[in-house]
Scaffold this active site. Sequence first.
Site, mmCIF file in Angstrom:
data_model
loop_
_atom_site.group_PDB
_atom_site.id
_atom_site.type_symbol
_atom_site.label_atom_id
_atom_site.label_comp_id
_atom_site.label_asym_id
_atom_site.label_seq_id
_atom_site.Cartn_x
_atom_site.Cartn_y
_atom_site.Cartn_z
ATOM 1 N N ARG A 163 9.958 -6.216 -11.728
ATOM 2 C CA ARG A 163 8.727 -5.838 -11.712
ATOM 3 C C ARG A 163 8.106 -6.928 -12.563
ATOM 4 N NH1 ARG A 163 6.212 -0.824 -11.012
ATOM 5 N NH2 ARG A 163 7.610 0.475 -9.541
ATOM 6 N N TYR A 166 4.977 -9.204 -12.087
ATOM 7 C CA TYR A 166 3.750 -8.772 -11.945
ATOM 8 C C TYR A 166 3.387 -8.202 -13.610
ATOM 9 C CZ TYR A 166 0.002 -5.344 -10.800
ATOM 10 O OH TYR A 166 -1.184 -4.829 -10.389
ATOM 11 N N ARG A 207 2.531 1.638 -1.251
ATOM 12 C CA ARG A 207 2.241 2.696 -2.440
ATOM 13 C C ARG A 207 2.158 4.103 -1.816
ATOM 14 N NH1 ARG A 207 -2.652 -0.820 -5.320
ATOM 15 N NH2 ARG A 207 -2.967 -1.944 -3.255
ATOM 16 N N VAL A 209 0.374 6.823 -2.421
ATOM 17 C CA VAL A 209 -0.737 7.809 -1.624
ATOM 18 C C VAL A 209 -1.107 7.145 -0.273
ATOM 19 C CG1 VAL A 209 -3.252 8.428 -1.710
ATOM 20 C CG2 VAL A 209 -1.863 7.894 -3.923
ATOM 21 N N SER A 210 -1.025 5.910 -0.028
ATOM 22 C CA SER A 210 -1.137 5.380 1.586
ATOM 23 C C SER A 210 0.105 5.760 2.118
ATOM 24 C CB SER A 210 -1.304 3.974 1.214
ATOM 25 O OG SER A 210 -0.527 3.300 0.343
ATOM 26 N N GLY A 228 11.495 12.480 -8.317
ATOM 27 C CA GLY A 228 10.176 13.287 -7.846
ATOM 28 C C GLY A 228 9.275 13.955 -9.031
ATOM 29 N N THR A 229 10.076 13.810 -10.116
ATOM 30 C CA THR A 229 9.167 14.249 -11.320
ATOM 31 C C THR A 229 8.452 13.096 -12.211
ATOM 32 O OG1 THR A 229 11.335 14.008 -12.682
ATOM 33 C CG2 THR A 229 10.798 16.449 -11.887
ATOM 34 N N THR A 231 5.699 10.835 -12.867
ATOM 35 C CA THR A 231 4.197 11.047 -12.867
ATOM 36 C C THR A 231 3.393 9.926 -12.660
ATOM 37 O OG1 THR A 231 3.805 11.177 -15.199
ATOM 38 C CG2 THR A 231 4.588 13.281 -14.260
ATOM 39 N N GLN A 295 6.534 8.099 -16.390
ATOM 40 C CA GLN A 295 5.352 8.885 -16.474
ATOM 41 C C GLN A 295 4.281 7.898 -16.789
ATOM 42 O OE1 GLN A 295 5.972 11.632 -19.702
ATOM 43 N NE2 GLN A 295 6.444 9.976 -21.236
HETATM 44 P P1 NAD Z 1 -5.213 -5.905 -3.008
HETATM 45 O O1 NAD Z 1 -3.623 -6.596 -2.677
HETATM 46 O O2 NAD Z 1 -5.690 -5.240 -1.929
HETATM 47 O O3 NAD Z 1 -6.013 -7.023 -3.423
HETATM 48 C C1 NAD Z 1 -5.413 -8.429 -3.753
HETATM 49 C C2 NAD Z 1 -6.437 -9.483 -3.548
HETATM 50 O O4 NAD Z 1 -6.129 -10.661 -4.050
HETATM 51 C C3 NAD Z 1 -6.147 -9.514 -2.027
HETATM 52 O O5 NAD Z 1 -7.258 -9.811 -1.103
HETATM 53 C C4 NAD Z 1 -5.215 -10.851 -1.685
HETATM 54 O O6 NAD Z 1 -5.374 -11.304 -0.543
HETATM 55 C C5 NAD Z 1 -5.874 -11.747 -2.936
HETATM 56 N N1 NAD Z 1 -4.810 -12.608 -3.604
HETATM 57 C C6 NAD Z 1 -3.649 -12.585 -3.912
HETATM 58 N N2 NAD Z 1 -3.172 -13.564 -4.327
HETATM 59 C C7 NAD Z 1 -3.963 -14.597 -4.300
HETATM 60 C C8 NAD Z 1 -4.067 -16.017 -4.866
HETATM 61 N N3 NAD Z 1 -2.917 -16.547 -5.218
HETATM 62 N N4 NAD Z 1 -5.439 -16.574 -4.449
HETATM 63 C C9 NAD Z 1 -6.366 -15.918 -3.912
HETATM 64 N N5 NAD Z 1 -6.282 -14.588 -3.715
HETATM 65 C C10 NAD Z 1 -5.277 -13.824 -3.873
HETATM 66 O O7 NAD Z 1 -4.974 -5.139 -4.400
HETATM 67 P P2 NAD Z 1 -6.103 -4.096 -5.149
HETATM 68 O O8 NAD Z 1 -5.277 -3.035 -5.291
HETATM 69 O O9 NAD Z 1 -7.302 -4.376 -4.597
HETATM 70 O O10 NAD Z 1 -5.716 -4.759 -6.700
HETATM 71 C C11 NAD Z 1 -6.792 -5.674 -7.078
HETATM 72 C C12 NAD Z 1 -6.784 -5.961 -8.617
HETATM 73 O O11 NAD Z 1 -6.674 -4.903 -9.377
HETATM 74 C C13 NAD Z 1 -5.289 -6.810 -8.667
HETATM 75 O O12 NAD Z 1 -5.467 -7.753 -9.828
HETATM 76 C C14 NAD Z 1 -4.252 -5.704 -9.042
HETATM 77 O O13 NAD Z 1 -3.395 -6.112 -10.303
HETATM 78 C C15 NAD Z 1 -5.237 -4.644 -10.082
HETATM 79 N N6 NAD Z 1 -4.622 -3.403 -9.940
HETATM 80 C C16 NAD Z 1 -4.876 -2.559 -9.093
HETATM 81 C C17 NAD Z 1 -4.320 -1.307 -9.217
HETATM 82 C C18 NAD Z 1 -4.246 -0.466 -8.013
HETATM 83 O O14 NAD Z 1 -3.888 0.657 -8.155
HETATM 84 N N7 NAD Z 1 -4.628 -0.727 -6.714
HETATM 85 C C19 NAD Z 1 -3.684 -0.708 -10.452
HETATM 86 C C20 NAD Z 1 -3.748 -1.747 -11.392
HETATM 87 C C21 NAD Z 1 -4.337 -2.866 -11.202
HETATM 88 N N1 UDP Z 2 6.672 6.627 -4.470
HETATM 89 C C1 UDP Z 2 7.454 7.593 -3.889
HETATM 90 N N2 UDP Z 2 7.264 7.801 -2.318
HETATM 91 C C2 UDP Z 2 6.876 6.631 -1.903
HETATM 92 C C3 UDP Z 2 6.381 5.547 -2.563
HETATM 93 C C4 UDP Z 2 6.146 5.677 -4.024
HETATM 94 O O1 UDP Z 2 7.568 8.688 -4.444
HETATM 95 O O2 UDP Z 2 7.014 6.369 -0.559
HETATM 96 C C5 UDP Z 2 6.856 6.774 -5.917
HETATM 97 C C6 UDP Z 2 7.144 5.708 -6.836
HETATM 98 O O3 UDP Z 2 8.567 5.812 -6.961
HETATM 99 C C7 UDP Z 2 6.429 5.606 -8.341
HETATM 100 C C8 UDP Z 2 5.062 6.409 -7.632
HETATM 101 O O4 UDP Z 2 5.592 7.082 -6.309
HETATM 102 O O5 UDP Z 2 6.996 6.455 -8.954
HETATM 103 C C9 UDP Z 2 3.871 5.479 -7.559
HETATM 104 O O6 UDP Z 2 4.457 4.233 -6.780
HETATM 105 P P1 UDP Z 2 3.443 3.105 -6.210
HETATM 106 O O7 UDP Z 2 4.177 1.968 -5.820
HETATM 107 O O8 UDP Z 2 2.390 3.883 -5.650
HETATM 108 O O9 UDP Z 2 2.647 2.647 -7.762
HETATM 109 P P2 UDP Z 2 3.360 2.066 -8.985
HETATM 110 O O10 UDP Z 2 4.766 2.202 -9.495
HETATM 111 O O11 UDP Z 2 2.891 0.718 -9.167
HETATM 112 O O12 UDP Z 2 2.528 2.921 -10.076
#
Ligand code: NAD
Ligand code: UDP
Length: 336
Positions: A163, A166, A207, A209-210, A228-229, A231, A295
């Site tokens: 990870r 990121y 992810r 939720v999706s 599964g615990t 959060t 968590q």
């Molecule tokens: P997303 O993947 O839907 O959107 C990211 C966008 O950036 C996409 O349109 C992708 O094509 C574009 N992109 C990626 N690499 C690129 C590059 N090198 N040049 C130009 N465009 C590029 O993700 P999101 O959920 O909308 O996240 C948006 C921002 O929020 C990100 O910076 C992410 O790290 C941050 N973020 C999101 C979450 C979340 O839960 N969704 C949580 C924490 C942080």
């Molecule tokens: N997770 C899960 N089932 C899935 C996808 C993810 O139980 O189908 C869990 C995963 O192990 C993590 C949490 O959901 O503990 C959130 O994962 P996600 O990838 O959505 O986000 P992030 O880890 O970046 O918070």
Amino acid sequence: QTSTKQPPLPSPLRFSKFFQSNMRILVTGGAGFIGSHLVDRLMENEKNEVIVADNYFTGSKDNLKKWIGHPRFELIRHDVTEPLLIEVDQIYHLACPASPIFYKYNPVKTIKTNVIGTLNMLGLAKRVGARILLTSTSEVYGDPLVHPQPESYWGNVNPIGVRSCYDEGKRVAETLMFDYHRQHGLEIRIARIFNTYGPRMNIDDGRVVSNFIAQALRGEPLTVQSPGTQTRSFCYVSDMVDGLIRLMEGPNTGPINLGNPGEFTMVELAETVKELINPKVEIKMVENTPDDPRQRKPDISQAKELLGWEPKIKLRDGLPRMEEDFRLRLGVDKSN
Ligand code: NAD
Ligand code: UDP
Ligand code: UDP
């Protein structure tokens, strides 16, 4: 008798109003999930011109289709790891894949996007004097040893894990933001975003939720990764966009946590999705991925105090809105 009087010149106030130009706003990553909702909100203000720069790695033009051709909107296919020369007043820098399966797909590219991409946007902000907001992440806290996480917590992050491209990438991006602020006087804003959900999330982006909503609609088992615990706290996207705009418009640099403090285990989330969307599906325990934080819950006292912000939409109210969007995209109607 005809008057030779000239019409009066506009008063200074009216004059300045006449020349007051629009606010030109760059949204990098604006074709993505959060970015496209942010663009929708920014476009509602007639004084805003919005430019989106996106390489479409995880985003899509479809998310912006209602704005394509609009006179105040521009869409550029651009990779932020390359320099960008345009003139803007504000930069919302979101470009970066956010879902683990996409950011792990090409980790070197992910770290380039975070580091070189942020450097380029800071160089642009410096050249044109723009204010720049970075969407950082709760992942900067790693697998946190402090719960809930305040902004003052420095985190517990593995620098060499899968990870790291990121979370360490975002940590360097935050460092760059503060170095440009201290060294060059740039106006910066940093949001630390916690898990966000809503319509337009990629259906198969892995992810939680999706995944659960798509699985419930397809009648497949909901895959809870063990144990599964663990959060998470889930914020609905309209609340997130509201927080981002408040942060940009206010005087505080941050970093500021933005997220919903309601905390759920993954088993609880699966049970809620099952109850709301498809009571017939089963819940299945599957293997987890490495370095999964156990968590996570934001401490949002700073956002409340400094931005007057807190989320309004509860998980139980947000999930059905997302269900509706996923039904349309998956072609599953209510009767199924
Ligand atoms: P997303 O993947 O839907 O959107 C990211 C966008 O950036 C996409 O349109 C992708 O094509 C574009 N992109 C990626 N690499 C690129 C590059 N090198 N040049 C130009 N465009 C590029 O993700 P999101 O959920 O909308 O996240 C948006 C921002 O929020 C990100 O910076 C992410 O790290 C941050 N973020 C999101 C979450 C979340 O839960 N969704 C949580 C924490 C942080
Ligand atoms: N997770 C899960 N089932 C899935 C996808 C993810 O139980 O189908 C869990 C995963 O192990 C993590 C949490 O959901 O503990 C959130 O994962 P996600 O990838 O959505 O986000 P992030 O880890 O970046 O918070
Ligand atoms: N940059 C950019 N657009 C601009 C100005 C700069 O993309 O309008 C890029 C530039 O290519 C450089 C980075 O931003 O790689 C950092 O720029 P800065 O001027 O801070 O540093 P320098 O160019 O002196 O290394």
